[in-house]
Design a protein around this motif. Sequence first.
Motif, PDB file in Angstrom:
ATOM      1  N   ASP A   1       0.811  -1.220   0.000  1.00 33.42           N
ATOM      2  CA  ASP A   1       0.000   0.000   0.000  1.00 33.42           C
ATOM      3  C   ASP A   1       0.844   1.269   0.000  1.00 33.42           C
ATOM      4  O   ASP A   1       0.302   2.372   0.024  1.00 33.42           O
ATOM      5  CB  ASP A   1      -0.942  -0.010   1.212  1.00 33.42           C
ATOM      6  CG  ASP A   1      -0.209  -0.298   2.517  1.00 33.42           C
ATOM      7  OD1 ASP A   1       1.033  -0.298   2.503  1.00 33.42           O
ATOM      8  OD2 ASP A   1      -0.896  -0.532   3.542  1.00 33.42           O
ATOM      9  N   THR A   2       2.182   1.123  -0.002  1.00 38.98           N
ATOM     10  CA  THR A   2       3.061   2.301  -0.081  1.00 38.98           C
ATOM     11  C   THR A   2       4.183   2.011  -1.075  1.00 38.98           C
ATOM     12  O   THR A   2       4.563   0.850  -1.287  1.00 38.98           O
ATOM     13  CB  THR A   2       3.673   2.621   1.293  1.00 38.98           C
ATOM     14  OG1 THR A   2       4.510   1.536   1.704  1.00 38.98           O
ATOM     15  CG2 THR A   2       2.584   2.854   2.341  1.00 38.98           C
TER      16      THR A   2
ATOM     17  N   LEU B   1      -1.962  -0.107  -3.158  1.00 40.19           N
ATOM     18  CA  LEU B   1      -1.175   0.770  -4.028  1.00 40.19           C
ATOM     19  C   LEU B   1      -1.450   0.438  -5.484  1.00 40.19           C
ATOM     20  O   LEU B   1      -1.397   1.317  -6.350  1.00 40.19           O
ATOM     21  CB  LEU B   1       0.324   0.613  -3.708  1.00 40.19           C
ATOM     22  CG  LEU B   1       1.282   1.506  -4.506  1.00 40.19           C
ATOM     23  CD1 LEU B   1       1.037   2.972  -4.182  1.00 40.19           C
ATOM     24  CD2 LEU B   1       2.738   1.134  -4.225  1.00 40.19           C
TER      25      LEU B   1
END
Length: 796
Positions: free
Chosen positions: A732-733, A752
Amino acid sequence: MTLGKRALILIFPVVLAGYLLAALSVHIAQSRSIRSLEHAKLSQRLEHAAAVFQNEVRRSKSFLNALLNSNALRQFVSETDRTYRATALGVRLQESVKSLSDEPMGFVSLVILTSRLDTEYYFENSWDPFAEVDHAQVELARQLVKGSKLTDWTYLHDVGGRPRIVYSQFIDPITLGRPLPSNKANALLMQVAVQPDRFLQMQAALKKEYEADIVLQPWPLAVTDDLSASAPLGPALYATLTISDAHFDSQMLRQKTLLALGAVAMSLFSIWLIVFLIRRFITGPIATLDANVMAVMVGARDEIVDHDEAGEIGRLTQNIRELHRQSVHSLELVQKSSWTDTLTGISNRAHFNALATGVVQDAISSGEKCSLLFIDIDNFKFVNDKHGHEVGDELLKTLAARLADHVDTITQRRGQKPAIFARLSGDEFAVLVRSRPGDGTVREIAAAILALFDDGFEVSGKRYPVTASIGAAICPDDASNVAELISNADAAMYQAKSAGKNRSSRFSRALHDKRTRLRQIQEELRSLDPDEQFHLVYMPIVDTRGRVTGCEALLRWHSPILGNVTPDEFVPIAESSGLFSKIDWWVINKAMSDCRQLKALFGPDTVLAINISSAELHSRSISDYFSDCIERHGLQPQSIDIELTETFAVKVSDQLRRNIDDLRQKGFRLSIDDFGAGYTSVQQIIDYAADTIKLDRALVSNLTASQSLPVLKAVVALCHAKDMAVVGEGVDTPEKLAMLTAAGCDRFQGYLISKPLSLDDLGIWALTRTARATPEAVEGSAEDSRTGSRSTPVAM
């Protein structure tokens, strides 16, 4: 059912059947007699009617003889002047006819005919002054003229509304006597007709009474079984009356009714008398004895009262009294044994329920409150297994004694009623305190109990690593009966155990709501239609170049009652209640039905990942169901990636091994999902071959947060050494993506890249992703291919 009612039920049908059988016998005998009597009565009445009829015949003959002896008829016949005869003499003859009639308006007629059937004179005593002789009488005259008889009588009954007796006689016009047979052609035929009113009245009365008409026929009645009679009216005329069986049966109905009512009345009287005597001498004393026994059972009396009854009932009373004395003594021993825990010597669960029920009822009725402490010993099984059952038993006995001592000390110091203390089961204890909430009693008792386990629990000079988790519930705030109170305190205890053990927790509304929601989820899962409430979303999986290589099918549930329910909520409930098959099979079939659309979006090599419950792996039919769905939807097994949670490796059974081997032989891909979440070891990775390892998002977050790139590389390298592809979850990053790429992960999945999307939204996402592709991305891909370096996936 009382003995009196039982006796009534037994006696009533017997007595009633007896009387009814007697009544039936009487009815059969009487019906024969009544039938014979009715036959005699019918014959008598029919003979009476015949006598009346014959009297009418004699009356008509006498009527004619009287006219023959009268001057009026003699003058009328001898007169040659027709006009004078028709006027003066006809009137005199008419007066003579009227004078001979018994009734002024009774029907009587006189007709004088020639041998050629010419009417010389006709008169009838009726309202019709223009009456003429009818055709039936003329036809009778014609037959007499042709015959040889000089006198005759005939009953004309088939002539419409006027049946009559006709007496006919031929006379010599000069002598008014009988003519010679040779002079019959010159004779006059005189006919007197009378209506047999009395006979007709009797005929009508018989018809009304017996609902059958008298039949006139020229022969008597033949012998028959029917109720009938026959009487002669003349030489060739018989009156016959036959009564139908239905009429006789209707006449017998009254007798049947009277007999039935009599039988019922006698039965009721006899039954009343029998029941009265039975109640007086049998059931009454037994009922008195039963009342005495019941009074002793409910505690109203201590002993059974001795009544001066002789015989069997008296001896029964004495025997029951002695049996009661022995039973009381045995009950005291049994009750003491059944209400005491054999190991600890304190109350057991049954005794606790009995005592607590009374306390709870008193608290509710008086408006007071009481509190229940539910105590569970943490790690007791560990101590019991490691040190032996003797140590475990000694620990429980010592604990029970110390708990009872501390609880009694606190309640006595506070001037309260003694608490109810019991061992419910195994390592579970309960304390019911009769105190007001907020006065500190419950808090002090809970603290004293927890203090017993500081630095372990000491038994015989040794300390054992056990603690206590305590749950508290208050009546009537949290529950209104003992069962609910124990259940809610038990739930609070589990809340304390999950919070870290060796602590206490109070039952709360939030805990109640949580339990209620779990129960509602389970009930909804049992009754729902998956096609109406379930739907699938798909989360793309991309490779290092950003290409979508597959999608993971994720289940979503929107209940019209509960709203959106997350898989973390309902999947454990479905597995624990045996409903996982219903959900998994729907997911498998629905996901495979969408697979063609996924391939249309991302290419024919797109792989569909399907999660199945670890419990489903033990089902014998799971492999066959996958094969059936593949065949039904026209897919290849290589297109399906079956994701197994890593916990499956902890519960390996022979059936599970066979299922996994069968699926791999059929060509299905297998993945171990949530790797690193709990139980998987390096040895298990080596033992259980799979096509893909999916790193759990929690593991990814921990390793990327601590910058443990070497550890991550080692894990990925180990998987690659077993020819397993590695998928990093929870990307997600950009930092996680970069670190996973550097560690050598093959594919990526996370917010992401894309959140889980419905099939329609996934199509929009694919189009948007294609539209955002830039020439730079294309050039970067070409440069990577020339240099042979691994490119970083593009986050979408």
